[in-house]
Write a protein that holds these residues in place. Structure first.
Motif, PDB file in Angstrom:
ATOM      1  N   GLU A   1      -0.750   3.741  -0.216  1.00  0.00           N
ATOM      2  CA  GLU A   1      -1.443   3.119   0.922  1.00  0.00           C
ATOM      3  C   GLU A   1      -2.856   2.702   0.512  1.00  0.00           C
ATOM      4  OE1 GLU A   1      -2.674   1.855   4.767  1.00  0.00           O
ATOM      5  OE2 GLU A   1      -0.673   2.165   3.954  1.00  0.00           O
ATOM      6  N   ALA A   2      -3.543   3.571  -0.243  1.00  0.00           N
ATOM      7  CA  ALA A   2      -4.889   3.245  -0.725  1.00  0.00           C
ATOM      8  C   ALA A   2      -4.850   2.020  -1.637  1.00  0.00           C
ATOM      9  CB  ALA A   2      -5.488   4.435  -1.462  1.00  0.00           C
ATOM     10  N   ARG A   3      -3.828   1.921  -2.456  1.00  0.00           N
ATOM     11  CA  ARG A   3      -3.663   0.753  -3.329  1.00  0.00           C
ATOM     12  C   ARG A   3      -3.447  -0.508  -2.485  1.00  0.00           C
ATOM     13  NH1 ARG A   3      -4.492  -2.944  -6.214  1.00  0.00           N
ATOM     14  NH2 ARG A   3      -3.079  -3.710  -7.786  1.00  0.00           N
ATOM     15  N   ALA A   4      -2.602  -0.396  -1.468  1.00  0.00           N
ATOM     16  CA  ALA A   4      -2.327  -1.533  -0.594  1.00  0.00           C
ATOM     17  C   ALA A   4      -3.586  -1.979   0.149  1.00  0.00           C
ATOM     18  CB  ALA A   4      -1.218  -1.179   0.393  1.00  0.00           C
ATOM     19  N   ARG A   5      -4.458  -1.034   0.488  1.00  0.00           N
ATOM     20  CA  ARG A   5      -5.710  -1.370   1.185  1.00  0.00           C
ATOM     21  C   ARG A   5      -6.781  -1.910   0.236  1.00  0.00           C
ATOM     22  NH1 ARG A   5      -7.883   2.392   5.936  1.00  0.00           N
ATOM     23  NH2 ARG A   5      -6.218   2.070   7.442  1.00  0.00           N
ATOM     24  N   GLY A   6      -6.538  -1.822  -1.058  1.00  0.00           N
ATOM     25  CA  GLY A   6      -7.490  -2.346  -2.028  1.00  0.00           C
ATOM     26  C   GLY A   6      -8.516  -1.347  -2.505  1.00  0.00           C
ATOM     27  N   TYR A   7      -8.320  -0.059  -2.209  1.00  0.00           N
ATOM     28  CA  TYR A   7      -9.273   0.967  -2.652  1.00  0.00           C
ATOM     29  C   TYR A   7      -9.101   1.291  -4.139  1.00  0.00           C
ATOM     30  CZ  TYR A   7      -9.427   2.012   2.404  1.00  0.00           C
ATOM     31  OH  TYR A   7      -9.513   1.943   3.766  1.00  0.00           O
ATOM     32  N   LEU A   8      -7.902   1.092  -4.669  1.00  0.00           N
ATOM     33  CA  LEU A   8      -7.600   1.409  -6.056  1.00  0.00           C
ATOM     34  C   LEU A   8      -7.222   0.123  -6.787  1.00  0.00           C
ATOM     35  CD1 LEU A   8      -5.358   4.550  -5.406  1.00  0.00           C
ATOM     36  CD2 LEU A   8      -7.816   4.499  -5.851  1.00  0.00           C
ATOM     37  N   ARG A   9      -7.664   0.012  -8.023  1.00  0.00           N
ATOM     38  CA  ARG A   9      -7.368  -1.181  -8.825  1.00  0.00           C
ATOM     39  C   ARG A   9      -6.064  -0.982  -9.599  1.00  0.00           C
ATOM     40  NH1 ARG A   9     -11.781  -4.685  -8.933  1.00  0.00           N
ATOM     41  NH2 ARG A   9     -13.693  -3.716  -8.229  1.00  0.00           N
ATOM     42  N   SER A  10      -5.508  -2.078 -10.086  1.00  0.00           N
ATOM     43  CA  SER A  10      -4.293  -2.026 -10.893  1.00  0.00           C
ATOM     44  C   SER A  10      -4.599  -1.404 -12.252  1.00  0.00           C
ATOM     45  CB  SER A  10      -3.738  -3.432 -11.120  1.00  0.00           C
ATOM     46  OG  SER A  10      -3.347  -4.002  -9.907  1.00  0.00           O
ATOM     47  N   GLY A  11      -3.635  -0.649 -12.758  1.00  0.00           N
ATOM     48  CA  GLY A  11      -3.829  -0.028 -14.056  1.00  0.00           C
ATOM     49  C   GLY A  11      -2.589   0.678 -14.549  1.00  0.00           C
ATOM     50  N   SER A  12      -2.797   1.562 -15.513  1.00  0.00           N
ATOM     51  CA  SER A  12      -1.694   2.191 -16.243  1.00  0.00           C
ATOM     52  C   SER A  12      -1.278   3.562 -15.712  1.00  0.00           C
ATOM     53  CB  SER A  12      -2.084   2.331 -17.716  1.00  0.00           C
ATOM     54  OG  SER A  12      -3.270   3.107 -17.819  1.00  0.00           O
ATOM     55  N   CYS A  13      -1.863   4.027 -14.630  1.00  0.00           N
ATOM     56  CA  CYS A  13      -1.490   5.331 -14.069  1.00  0.00           C
ATOM     57  C   CYS A  13      -0.219   5.196 -13.233  1.00  0.00           C
ATOM     58  CB  CYS A  13      -2.625   5.867 -13.181  1.00  0.00           C
ATOM     59  SG  CYS A  13      -4.109   6.325 -14.079  1.00  0.00           S
ATOM     60  N   PRO A  14       0.411   6.331 -12.895  1.00  0.00           N
ATOM     61  CA  PRO A  14       1.577   6.280 -12.009  1.00  0.00           C
ATOM     62  C   PRO A  14       1.236   5.511 -10.730  1.00  0.00           C
ATOM     63  CG  PRO A  14       1.301   8.490 -12.873  1.00  0.00           C
ATOM     64  CD  PRO A  14       0.096   7.691 -13.311  1.00  0.00           C
ATOM     65  N   GLY A  15       2.183   4.742 -10.253  1.00  0.00           N
ATOM     66  CA  GLY A  15       1.929   3.924  -9.074  1.00  0.00           C
ATOM     67  C   GLY A  15       1.233   2.623  -9.408  1.00  0.00           C
ATOM     68  N   GLY A  16       0.967   2.378 -10.708  1.00  0.00           N
ATOM     69  CA  GLY A  16       0.348   1.128 -11.135  1.00  0.00           C
ATOM     70  C   GLY A  16      -1.129   1.013 -10.843  1.00  0.00           C
TER      71      GLY A  16
ATOM     72  N   GLY B   1     -14.877  -0.962   4.417  1.00  0.00           N
ATOM     73  CA  GLY B   1     -15.628  -2.219   4.418  1.00  0.00           C
ATOM     74  C   GLY B   1     -15.012  -3.320   5.260  1.00  0.00           C
ATOM     75  N   ARG B   2     -13.738  -3.186   5.609  1.00  0.00           N
ATOM     76  CA  ARG B   2     -13.064  -4.181   6.437  1.00  0.00           C
ATOM     77  C   ARG B   2     -12.905  -3.712   7.881  1.00  0.00           C
ATOM     78  NH1 ARG B   2      -8.296  -6.299   2.433  1.00  0.00           N
ATOM     79  NH2 ARG B   2      -9.686  -7.252   0.924  1.00  0.00           N
ATOM     80  N   GLY B   3     -13.558  -2.586   8.219  1.00  0.00           N
ATOM     81  CA  GLY B   3     -13.515  -2.085   9.586  1.00  0.00           C
ATOM     82  C   GLY B   3     -12.306  -1.234   9.926  1.00  0.00           C
ATOM     83  N   ARG B   4     -11.474  -0.912   8.934  1.00  0.00           N
ATOM     84  CA  ARG B   4     -10.295  -0.079   9.181  1.00  0.00           C
ATOM     85  C   ARG B   4     -10.715   1.384   9.224  1.00  0.00           C
ATOM     86  NH1 ARG B   4      -7.145  -2.944   4.314  1.00  0.00           N
ATOM     87  NH2 ARG B   4      -9.126  -2.307   3.422  1.00  0.00           N
ATOM     88  N   PRO B   5     -10.113   2.185  10.098  1.00  0.00           N
ATOM     89  CA  PRO B   5     -10.506   3.590  10.200  1.00  0.00           C
ATOM     90  C   PRO B   5     -10.176   4.378   8.933  1.00  0.00           C
ATOM     91  CG  PRO B   5      -8.597   3.139  11.593  1.00  0.00           C
ATOM     92  CD  PRO B   5      -9.044   1.829  11.020  1.00  0.00           C
ATOM     93  N   LEU B   6     -11.068   5.306   8.598  1.00  0.00           N
ATOM     94  CA  LEU B   6     -10.873   6.234   7.481  1.00  0.00           C
ATOM     95  C   LEU B   6     -10.773   7.643   8.041  1.00  0.00           C
ATOM     96  CD1 LEU B   6     -13.487   4.933   4.891  1.00  0.00           C
ATOM     97  CD2 LEU B   6     -11.009   4.978   4.595  1.00  0.00           C
ATOM     98  N   ALA B   7      -9.781   8.375   7.604  1.00  0.00           N
ATOM     99  CA  ALA B   7      -9.623   9.752   8.062  1.00  0.00           C
ATOM    100  C   ALA B   7     -10.065  10.703   6.959  1.00  0.00           C
ATOM    101  CB  ALA B   7      -8.155  10.011   8.419  1.00  0.00           C
ATOM    102  N   PRO B   8     -10.959  11.638   7.285  1.00  0.00           N
ATOM    103  CA  PRO B   8     -11.359  12.617   6.268  1.00  0.00           C
ATOM    104  C   PRO B   8     -10.230  13.600   5.999  1.00  0.00           C
ATOM    105  CG  PRO B   8     -12.381  13.149   8.359  1.00  0.00           C
ATOM    106  CD  PRO B   8     -11.661  11.845   8.550  1.00  0.00           C
TER     107      PRO B   8
END
Length: 188
Positions: free
Chosen positions: A81-96, A135-142
Protein backbone atom coordinates in the motif's frame (compact mmCIF):
# COMPACT_ATOMS: atom_id res chain seq x y z
CA UNK A 1 28.58 14.04 -58.54
CA UNK A 2 27.07 17.08 -56.91
CA UNK A 3 28.46 18.75 -53.81
CA UNK A 4 25.37 17.68 -51.94
CA UNK A 5 25.95 13.97 -52.74
CA UNK A 6 29.62 14.20 -51.68
CA UNK A 7 28.69 15.81 -48.32
CA UNK A 8 26.07 13.06 -47.73
CA UNK A 9 28.70 10.36 -48.27
CA UNK A 10 31.01 12.09 -45.75
CA UNK A 11 28.14 12.45 -43.23
CA UNK A 12 27.49 8.69 -43.07
CA UNK A 13 30.95 7.83 -41.64
CA UNK A 14 30.65 10.74 -39.20
CA UNK A 15 27.23 9.51 -38.07
CA UNK A 16 28.66 6.03 -37.61
CA UNK A 17 31.50 7.42 -35.48
CA UNK A 18 29.03 9.35 -33.31
CA UNK A 19 26.90 6.22 -32.90
CA UNK A 20 29.96 4.18 -31.84
CA UNK A 21 31.04 6.85 -29.35
CA UNK A 22 27.53 7.14 -27.85
CA UNK A 23 27.16 3.34 -27.63
CA UNK A 24 30.54 3.02 -25.94
CA UNK A 25 29.69 5.79 -23.46
CA UNK A 26 26.33 4.17 -22.67
CA UNK A 27 27.99 0.78 -22.14
CA UNK A 28 30.57 2.39 -19.83
CA UNK A 29 27.81 4.04 -17.76
CA UNK A 30 25.91 0.75 -17.46
CA UNK A 31 29.08 -1.07 -16.37
CA UNK A 32 29.88 1.59 -13.74
CA UNK A 33 26.32 1.40 -12.34
CA UNK A 34 26.35 -2.42 -12.22
CA UNK A 35 29.81 -2.45 -10.60
CA UNK A 36 28.67 0.12 -8.04
CA UNK A 37 25.52 -1.81 -7.14
CA UNK A 38 27.38 -5.10 -6.76
CA UNK A 39 29.99 -3.34 -4.60
CA UNK A 40 27.35 -2.03 -2.20
CA UNK A 41 27.01 1.52 -3.48
CA UNK A 42 23.59 3.13 -3.74
CA UNK A 43 22.30 6.52 -4.81
CA UNK A 44 19.80 8.13 -2.45
CA UNK A 45 17.26 10.35 -4.17
CA UNK A 46 14.89 10.71 -1.21
CA UNK A 47 14.88 13.63 1.24
CA UNK A 48 14.85 11.35 4.32
CA UNK A 49 18.65 11.46 4.37
CA UNK A 50 21.18 13.54 2.40
CA UNK A 51 21.00 13.08 -1.36
CA UNK A 52 23.89 11.40 -3.13
CA UNK A 53 26.13 8.36 -3.08
CA UNK A 54 26.01 5.98 -0.12
CA UNK A 55 27.72 2.68 0.64
CA UNK A 56 26.30 -0.39 2.37
CA UNK A 57 28.87 -1.50 4.96
CA UNK A 58 28.47 -5.11 6.12
CA UNK A 59 27.19 -5.41 9.69
CA UNK A 60 28.75 -8.32 11.61
CA UNK A 61 26.83 -7.73 14.84
CA UNK A 62 23.19 -7.16 15.79
CA UNK A 63 21.87 -3.70 14.95
CA UNK A 64 22.13 -1.21 17.80
CA UNK A 65 20.39 2.04 18.69
CA UNK A 66 21.77 4.95 16.64
CA UNK A 67 22.94 2.70 13.78
CA UNK A 68 21.98 4.17 10.42
CA UNK A 69 21.11 1.20 8.23
CA UNK A 70 20.00 0.15 4.79
CA UNK A 71 17.01 -2.14 5.26
CA UNK A 72 14.62 -3.94 2.94
CA UNK A 73 11.05 -3.71 4.19
CA UNK A 74 9.08 -6.97 4.03
CA UNK A 75 6.57 -7.41 1.20
CA UNK A 76 3.53 -7.03 3.45
CA UNK A 77 0.14 -5.60 2.50
CA UNK A 78 1.03 -2.37 4.37
CA UNK A 79 4.28 -1.98 2.43
CA UNK A 80 2.54 -2.71 -0.88
CA UNK A 81 0.00 0.00 0.00
CA UNK A 82 2.88 2.37 0.84
CA UNK A 83 4.43 1.58 -2.54
CA UNK A 84 1.12 2.26 -4.29
CA UNK A 85 0.86 5.62 -2.47
CA UNK A 86 4.35 6.56 -3.63
CA UNK A 87 6.06 6.48 -0.22
CA UNK A 88 8.55 3.81 -1.36
CA UNK A 89 10.64 3.86 -4.53
CA UNK A 90 11.19 0.96 -6.93
CA UNK A 91 14.15 -1.26 -6.18
CA UNK A 92 15.58 -4.69 -5.54
CA UNK A 93 13.94 -5.53 -2.19
CA UNK A 94 10.98 -7.90 -1.82
CA UNK A 95 7.86 -6.30 -3.24
CA UNK A 96 9.99 -4.40 -5.77
CA UNK A 97 10.90 -1.53 -3.44
CA UNK A 98 14.24 0.17 -2.82
CA UNK A 99 16.07 -0.28 0.49
CA UNK A 100 15.29 2.35 3.10
CA UNK A 101 17.97 4.42 4.85
CA UNK A 102 16.85 4.90 8.46
CA UNK A 103 18.29 5.20 11.96
CA UNK A 104 17.55 2.50 14.51
CA UNK A 105 15.98 4.21 17.55
CA UNK A 106 14.77 1.13 19.43
CA UNK A 107 15.58 -2.58 19.55
CA UNK A 108 13.98 -5.65 21.13
CA UNK A 109 12.42 -5.09 24.52
CA UNK A 110 12.29 -1.29 24.33
CA UNK A 111 8.94 0.44 24.76
CA UNK A 112 7.95 2.81 21.96
CA UNK A 113 5.17 5.29 22.78
CA UNK A 114 3.57 6.97 19.76
CA UNK A 115 1.41 10.03 20.40
CA UNK A 116 1.89 13.49 18.97
CA UNK A 117 5.61 12.59 19.12
CA UNK A 118 7.59 9.41 19.62
CA UNK A 119 9.31 8.40 22.85
CA UNK A 120 11.45 5.37 23.57
CA UNK A 121 11.52 4.10 27.16
CA UNK A 122 10.10 7.48 28.25
CA UNK A 123 12.67 9.63 26.39
CA UNK A 124 11.39 11.88 23.60
CA UNK A 125 12.86 11.34 20.14
CA UNK A 126 13.80 14.63 18.48
CA UNK A 127 12.15 15.51 15.16
CA UNK A 128 9.51 12.81 15.65
CA UNK A 129 6.23 14.73 15.37
CA UNK A 130 3.61 12.72 13.53
CA UNK A 131 1.83 13.95 10.45
CA UNK A 132 -1.92 13.50 10.27
CA UNK A 133 -1.88 13.55 6.46
CA UNK A 134 0.63 12.88 3.73
CA UNK A 135 1.73 15.42 1.09
CA UNK A 136 -1.38 14.69 -0.99
CA UNK A 137 -3.79 15.16 1.93
CA UNK A 138 -4.43 11.44 2.50
CA UNK A 139 -4.79 10.38 6.14
CA UNK A 140 -1.83 8.73 7.88
CA UNK A 141 -2.39 6.35 10.76
CA UNK A 142 0.30 6.06 13.43
CA UNK A 143 1.46 2.63 14.46
CA UNK A 144 0.15 1.67 17.93
CA UNK A 145 2.55 2.03 20.85
CA UNK A 146 4.19 -1.24 21.84
CA UNK A 147 7.31 -3.11 22.89
CA UNK A 148 9.74 -3.84 20.02
CA UNK A 149 9.61 -7.63 19.56
CA UNK A 150 12.72 -9.83 19.36
CA UNK A 151 14.34 -9.81 15.93
CA UNK A 152 12.94 -6.38 15.04
CA UNK A 153 14.10 -2.76 14.96
CA UNK A 154 12.19 0.51 15.20
CA UNK A 155 13.37 3.02 12.59
CA UNK A 156 13.28 6.79 12.30
CA UNK A 157 14.37 9.64 10.07
CA UNK A 158 14.33 13.26 11.25
CA UNK A 159 12.89 14.45 7.91
CA UNK A 160 9.31 15.64 8.65
CA UNK A 161 7.78 13.77 5.70
CA UNK A 162 9.66 10.52 6.30
CA UNK A 163 7.72 7.29 6.07
CA UNK A 164 9.23 5.27 8.91
CA UNK A 165 8.31 3.08 11.90
CA UNK A 166 6.06 5.84 13.26
CA UNK A 167 3.60 4.64 10.61
CA UNK A 168 4.59 1.05 9.73
CA UNK A 169 5.97 -0.19 13.06
CA UNK A 170 9.08 -2.26 13.76
CA UNK A 171 10.69 -4.12 10.85
CA UNK A 172 12.45 -7.50 10.94
CA UNK A 173 16.16 -7.00 11.57
CA UNK A 174 16.74 -9.78 9.03
CA UNK A 175 16.02 -7.17 6.33
CA UNK A 176 19.07 -5.10 7.30
CA UNK A 177 21.55 -5.04 4.42
CA UNK A 178 24.24 -3.21 6.41
CA UNK A 179 25.21 0.13 7.87
CA UNK A 180 24.59 3.21 5.73
CA UNK A 181 27.77 5.18 5.10
CA UNK A 182 27.76 8.53 3.30
CA UNK A 183 30.26 8.67 0.44
CA UNK A 184 29.41 11.79 -1.53
CA UNK A 185 26.24 13.52 -0.39
CA UNK A 186 24.53 16.88 -0.57
CA UNK A 187 21.99 18.47 1.77
CA UNK A 188 19.97 21.19 0.05
Amino acid sequence: MTGWARSRRRAKPQQAQVAVILSTALLAIVLVVVAGLTSGYRINLTPSEPLGLWRIVPLSRPAAVNDMVFICPPATADMLEARARGYLRSGSCPGGVAPLIKTVIAIKGQHVEIGARVSVDGRDVSSSALAQRDGRGRPLAPFPSDIVPPGHVFLHSPFPGSYDSRYFGPLPASGILGLAQEVLTYEP
